[in-house]
Structure formats: C-alpha cells, structure tokens
Design an enzyme around this catalytic site. Structure first.
Site, PDB file in Angstrom:
ATOM      1  N   CYS A  13      -6.039   1.110  20.913  1.00 56.42           N
ATOM      2  CA  CYS A  13      -6.225  -0.257  21.451  1.00 56.42           C
ATOM      3  C   CYS A  13      -4.977  -1.120  21.301  1.00 56.42           C
ATOM      4  O   CYS A  13      -4.938  -2.261  21.769  1.00 56.42           O
ATOM      5  CB  CYS A  13      -7.411  -0.949  20.772  1.00 56.42           C
ATOM      6  SG  CYS A  13      -7.043  -1.505  19.093  1.00 56.42           S
ATOM      7  N   ASP A  22      -8.155   6.443  -5.063  1.00 57.35           N
ATOM      8  CA  ASP A  22      -6.997   7.319  -5.291  1.00 57.35           C
ATOM      9  C   ASP A  22      -7.225   8.777  -4.892  1.00 57.35           C
ATOM     10  O   ASP A  22      -6.294   9.589  -4.940  1.00 57.35           O
ATOM     11  CB  ASP A  22      -6.554   7.240  -6.772  1.00 57.35           C
ATOM     12  CG  ASP A  22      -7.681   7.557  -7.758  1.00 57.35           C
ATOM     13  OD1 ASP A  22      -7.710   6.946  -8.846  1.00 57.35           O
ATOM     14  OD2 ASP A  22      -8.539   8.413  -7.441  1.00 57.35           O
ATOM     15  N   PRO A  59     -13.761   2.508 -23.420  1.00 61.01           N
ATOM     16  CA  PRO A  59     -13.270   2.121 -24.756  1.00 61.01           C
ATOM     17  C   PRO A  59     -13.662   0.691 -25.120  1.00 61.01           C
ATOM     18  O   PRO A  59     -13.713   0.322 -26.294  1.00 61.01           O
ATOM     19  CB  PRO A  59     -11.744   2.232 -24.624  1.00 61.01           C
ATOM     20  CG  PRO A  59     -11.473   2.967 -23.377  1.00 61.01           C
ATOM     21  CD  PRO A  59     -12.657   2.805 -22.493  1.00 61.01           C
ATOM     22  N   ARG A  61       1.702   1.718  -3.538  1.00 55.10           N
ATOM     23  CA  ARG A  61       0.558   2.225  -4.327  1.00 55.10           C
ATOM     24  C   ARG A  61       0.299   3.688  -3.990  1.00 55.10           C
ATOM     25  O   ARG A  61      -0.077   4.488  -4.858  1.00 55.10           O
ATOM     26  CB  ARG A  61      -0.687   1.386  -4.042  1.00 55.10           C
ATOM     27  CG  ARG A  61      -0.617  -0.005  -4.657  1.00 55.10           C
ATOM     28  CD  ARG A  61      -1.908  -0.760  -4.485  1.00 55.10           C
ATOM     29  NE  ARG A  61      -3.012  -0.124  -5.194  1.00 55.10           N
ATOM     30  CZ  ARG A  61      -4.291  -0.324  -4.850  1.00 55.10           C
ATOM     31  NH1 ARG A  61      -4.594  -1.065  -3.810  1.00 55.10           N
ATOM     32  NH2 ARG A  61      -5.255   0.235  -5.533  1.00 55.10           N
ATOM     33  N   GLY A 100     -15.648   4.117 -16.987  1.00 58.47           N
ATOM     34  CA  GLY A 100     -14.368   3.461 -16.729  1.00 58.47           C
ATOM     35  C   GLY A 100     -14.432   2.330 -15.741  1.00 58.47           C
ATOM     36  O   GLY A 100     -13.526   2.173 -14.914  1.00 58.47           O
ATOM     37  N   TYR A 147       0.828  -1.213   0.000  1.00 59.12           N
ATOM     38  CA  TYR A 147       0.000   0.000   0.000  1.00 59.12           C
ATOM     39  C   TYR A 147       0.860   1.261   0.000  1.00 59.12           C
ATOM     40  O   TYR A 147       0.506   2.259  -0.619  1.00 59.12           O
ATOM     41  CB  TYR A 147      -0.992  -0.022   1.165  1.00 59.12           C
ATOM     42  CG  TYR A 147      -2.226  -0.809   0.794  1.00 59.12           C
ATOM     43  CD1 TYR A 147      -2.357  -2.157   1.121  1.00 59.12           C
ATOM     44  CD2 TYR A 147      -3.230  -0.222   0.029  1.00 59.12           C
ATOM     45  CE1 TYR A 147      -3.473  -2.891   0.723  1.00 59.12           C
ATOM     46  CE2 TYR A 147      -4.349  -0.945  -0.379  1.00 59.12           C
ATOM     47  CZ  TYR A 147      -4.460  -2.291  -0.026  1.00 59.12           C
ATOM     48  OH  TYR A 147      -5.548  -3.012  -0.448  1.00 59.12           O
ATOM     49  N   CYS A 191      -2.348   0.726  16.494  1.00 56.32           N
ATOM     50  CA  CYS A 191      -3.439   1.638  16.872  1.00 56.32           C
ATOM     51  C   CYS A 191      -3.082   2.289  18.206  1.00 56.32           C
ATOM     52  O   CYS A 191      -2.835   1.581  19.195  1.00 56.32           O
ATOM     53  CB  CYS A 191      -4.741   0.849  17.015  1.00 56.32           C
ATOM     54  SG  CYS A 191      -6.083   1.867  17.695  1.00 56.32           S
ATOM     55  N   CYS A 236      -8.137   1.395  12.331  1.00 56.20           N
ATOM     56  CA  CYS A 236      -7.761   0.275  13.191  1.00 56.20           C
ATOM     57  C   CYS A 236      -8.427  -0.999  12.666  1.00 56.20           C
ATOM     58  O   CYS A 236      -9.615  -1.005  12.348  1.00 56.20           O
ATOM     59  CB  CYS A 236      -8.221   0.542  14.633  1.00 56.20           C
ATOM     60  SG  CYS A 236      -7.858  -0.837  15.719  1.00 56.20           S
ATOM     61  N   HIS A 284     -15.233   2.107  -2.147  1.00 48.70           N
ATOM     62  CA  HIS A 284     -14.221   1.122  -1.703  1.00 48.70           C
ATOM     63  C   HIS A 284     -13.201   1.743  -0.768  1.00 48.70           C
ATOM     64  O   HIS A 284     -12.092   1.231  -0.615  1.00 48.70           O
ATOM     65  CB  HIS A 284     -13.514   0.512  -2.930  1.00 48.70           C
ATOM     66  CG  HIS A 284     -14.412  -0.396  -3.722  1.00 48.70           C
ATOM     67  ND1 HIS A 284     -14.154  -0.754  -5.028  1.00 48.70           N
ATOM     68  CD2 HIS A 284     -15.572  -1.010  -3.391  1.00 48.70           C
ATOM     69  CE1 HIS A 284     -15.111  -1.556  -5.465  1.00 48.70           C
ATOM     70  NE2 HIS A 284     -15.989  -1.720  -4.489  1.00 48.70           N
TER      71      HIS A 284
HETATM   72  N1  APR Z   1     -11.504   5.712 -20.014  1.00 42.86           N
HETATM   73  C1  APR Z   1     -12.585   4.959 -19.676  1.00 42.86           C
HETATM   74  N2  APR Z   1     -12.506   3.639 -19.371  1.00 42.86           N
HETATM   75  C2  APR Z   1     -11.285   3.082 -19.420  1.00 42.86           C
HETATM   76  C3  APR Z   1     -10.115   3.795 -19.765  1.00 42.86           C
HETATM   77  C4  APR Z   1     -10.265   5.166 -20.073  1.00 42.86           C
HETATM   78  N3  APR Z   1      -9.200   5.921 -20.430  1.00 42.86           N
HETATM   79  N4  APR Z   1      -9.049   2.932 -19.719  1.00 42.86           N
HETATM   80  C5  APR Z   1      -9.545   1.730 -19.345  1.00 42.86           C
HETATM   81  N5  APR Z   1     -10.886   1.806 -19.182  1.00 42.86           N
HETATM   82  C6  APR Z   1     -11.829   0.766 -18.770  1.00 42.86           C
HETATM   83  C7  APR Z   1     -11.413  -0.647 -19.113  1.00 42.86           C
HETATM   84  O1  APR Z   1     -11.872  -0.980 -20.418  1.00 42.86           O
HETATM   85  C8  APR Z   1     -12.150  -1.447 -18.049  1.00 42.86           C
HETATM   86  O2  APR Z   1     -13.451  -1.794 -18.503  1.00 42.86           O
HETATM   87  O3  APR Z   1     -11.881   0.805 -17.370  1.00 42.86           O
HETATM   88  C9  APR Z   1     -12.272  -0.470 -16.878  1.00 42.86           C
HETATM   89  C10 APR Z   1     -11.388  -0.813 -15.700  1.00 42.86           C
HETATM   90  O4  APR Z   1     -11.836  -2.037 -15.192  1.00 42.86           O
HETATM   91  P1  APR Z   1     -11.147  -2.666 -13.874  1.00 42.86           P
HETATM   92  O5  APR Z   1      -9.664  -2.593 -13.999  1.00 42.86           O
HETATM   93  O6  APR Z   1     -11.823  -3.973 -13.622  1.00 42.86           O
HETATM   94  O7  APR Z   1     -11.505  -1.605 -12.735  1.00 42.86           O
HETATM   95  P2  APR Z   1     -12.875  -1.432 -11.969  1.00 42.86           P
HETATM   96  O8  APR Z   1     -14.068  -1.700 -12.831  1.00 42.86           O
HETATM   97  O9  APR Z   1     -12.810  -0.122 -11.297  1.00 42.86           O
HETATM   98  O10 APR Z   1     -12.800  -2.589 -10.842  1.00 42.86           O
HETATM   99  C11 APR Z   1     -13.799  -2.532  -9.851  1.00 42.86           C
HETATM  100  O11 APR Z   1     -12.699  -4.219  -8.581  1.00 42.86           O
HETATM  101  O12 APR Z   1     -10.529  -4.565  -8.850  1.00 42.86           O
HETATM  102  C12 APR Z   1     -11.483  -4.309  -7.869  1.00 42.86           C
HETATM  103  O13 APR Z   1     -11.705  -2.953  -5.950  1.00 42.86           O
HETATM  104  C13 APR Z   1     -11.203  -2.986  -7.252  1.00 42.86           C
HETATM  105  O14 APR Z   1     -12.422  -0.907  -7.392  1.00 42.86           O
HETATM  106  C14 APR Z   1     -11.992  -2.032  -8.135  1.00 42.86           C
HETATM  107  C15 APR Z   1     -13.171  -2.885  -8.530  1.00 42.86           C
END
Ligand code: APR
Length: 249
Positions: A149, A104, A213, A70, A186, A67, A146, A127, A119
């Site tokens: 505790c 993020d 996309p 990240r 996205g 983490y 923590c 904690c 999320h």
């Molecule tokens: N604009 C829009 N969409 C995009 C772009 C972009 N520039 N680039 C990629 N994508 C799309 C991909 O095609 C995909 O469908 O974003 C999506 C990302 O999918 P994931 O990586 O599965 O992310 P997400 O849907 O947020 O995952 C949901 O699952 O992995 C766990 O907790 C994690 O919050 C996350 C959750």
C-alpha cells in the site's frame, strides 16, 4: 532452593500448565529488562516515550533506529537455562501453554513450540496502515515502505496504548481459565491485561506460582512465591518434576 513437595505434586498431577514470562526470564541471557535497556544514546529516552504510535508518527526514523539497535542486542543473546527448562517442560506435561510478554524470540530459539506472543515479536515487521502482505519490502530503507500500500512498515510489536493481538489475547485467557498450575516468571506484574492472567487462573482453581528475585503485586496473591532467578529455579523445578514422573511410573 528446595522446592515444596506439594508444588512438585501439583505439577506432577497437572493436566495443563500455563507459564507466563516477562523480561526477567531473558535477563540471564543478557537482554536488559525493558526498563534497563536504555543505555548510551538511548539513555536520554524513556521506553514509554519510544514504544508508542505517537512516537512513530512523530519520528518514524528515530523509532526504526531504536528497534534496529534492540534487534542487534537481542540477536547477540542466547537462550538461558530458564528458556531451555521451559522448552523441556512441554514434554513433561499433557498440555502446556507458554505466554510471553517478551518480544525477543528466545523461547522459540530454546525450542518451545507455539509460543503465545502477547506483545508481538521484535523481528516481525508489519504495515502500519493495515494487514498488507509485506513480503519484498526494502528493509534497508531508513523507514521501510509497505510494498502493497506504500504506507510505512513498523516493527511487529505491541506499543503502549495498543490492543493485544486478538489471537494472543483469546488464547491466553482461555489457557488461564483452564490451567491447573500457573507459573508467573520474571514479570513485575504491573502491565495489564497480562497482569490479570494469574487472577483468572486462581479464580478457576489453579495453583499460582511466582518466580522472581523480587516481590511484586502478584506475590501476595500467589500460592507459592519463589525468590529466585528464572535461570536457576526453572531447571531445578523441571528436574524435580522429571524425577517424580520417573518414580511414579
Ligand atoms: N529471573 C526472574 N525474574 C527476574 C530476573 C531473573 N533473573 N531478573 C529480573 N527479574 C524480574 C524483576 O524483579 C522484575 O520483577 O523481572 C521483572 C521484570 O519486570 P519488567 O522490567 O517490568 O518487565 P515485564 O514485567 O516483562 O514488563 C511487562 O511492560 O515494559 C512493558 O511491554 C513491556 O513486556 C513488557 C511489559
């Protein structure tokens, strides 16, 4: 991409717009999507092996190292035009609810108020044992403790198998049932319960718009599926709405 007039009409007459974002909304900020992130040392791990209570119980130091890595990745990123457009959208509609699956914090940095963090947030700590006051914790420790505790601190994110934070779940469900337009931006629409929000909206008569996309399981259930990147399409969508609002006055 030229936007359908009917879509701009729907946005212009919407009382309440809900935008749900996934990691694709941050992709153009250089934040790898959850599944792309695993490079270098971390390439040997699947995120689903690390973002779990079991992994933390087994090796909390490893999880803290991941983490912290990240957090560095994200701190180096900047909000992209898609984040900025969503922040601007708040001022163009009566009610806007922004629900993000991302941890993020880029929506907040772009100026979006009152973000529903479905999320959790990468930069929050809490904690692991309960809802202690963690102020004053020594965050430099390999596994911070923590201060209240003595248990272990953990990043304030939702791990696989854990429940969505109560407030976030209720707010998102209520907004999905009330909104007139639902923007799914996205997200691969694979992870529940977030993936079910669009169905709640659609069942209550909302216009559902997907911006991605690639096709997803949500594509066939959306009224509009715009094959585009969020950082390109969202500014165009918001500009079109702003122009319509000006011409309607
Ligand atoms: N604009 C829009 N969409 C995009 C772009 C972009 N520039 N680039 C990629 N994508 C799309 C991909 O095609 C995909 O469908 O974003 C999506 C990302 O999918 P994931 O990586 O599965 O992310 P997400 O849907 O947020 O995952 C949901 O699952 O992995 C766990 O907790 C994690 O919050 C996350 C959750």
């Amino acid at each position: 991409m030229s936007l359908p007039d009917a879509l701009v009409d729907a946005l212009a007459s919407a009382r309440h717009v809900l935008a749900l974002t996934g990691s694709g909304a941050s992709a153009e900020s250089g934040v790898p999507t959850f599944r792309e992130a695993q490079t270098g040392l971390w390439s040997q791990y699947e995120p689903t092996q690390l973002a779990t209570p079991e992994a933390f119980a087994q090796d909390p130091a490893l999880i803290w190292r991941w983490y912290r890595w990240r957090r560095e990745l994200v701190q180096a990123a900047e909000p992209n035009p898609g984040h900025v457009a969503l922040a601007r959208l708040h001022s163009l509609v009566d009610t806007m609810t922004l629900v993000t699956q991302n941890v993020d914090g880029l929506h907040q940095r772009a100026g979006s108020p009152d973000v529903v963090e479905y999320h959790g947030n990468l930069f929050a700590n809490r904690c692991h044992e309960g809802s202690c006051d963690t102020n004053g914790a020594d965050l430099e420790a390999e596994v911070p403790a923590c201060p209240q505790c003595g248990g272990r601190l953990r990043p304030g994110v939702v791990w696989f198998g854990e429940a969505i934070p109560d407030g976030a779940r209720e707010r998102a469900d209520a907004a999905a049932a009330d909104c007139d337009v639902f923007l799914s931006i996205g997200t691969s629409s694979l992870v529940w319960p977030a993936a079910g929000l669009a169905d709640i909206a659609s069942t209550h008569g909302a216009v559902v718009v997907e911006i991605n996309p690639d096709a997803t399981p949500q594509t066939s259930r959306s009224h509009y599926s715009l094959r585009a990147r969020a950082g390109e399409l969202l500014p165009e969508l918001v500009d079109s709405l702003a122009r319509r609002k000006r011409s309607d006055t």
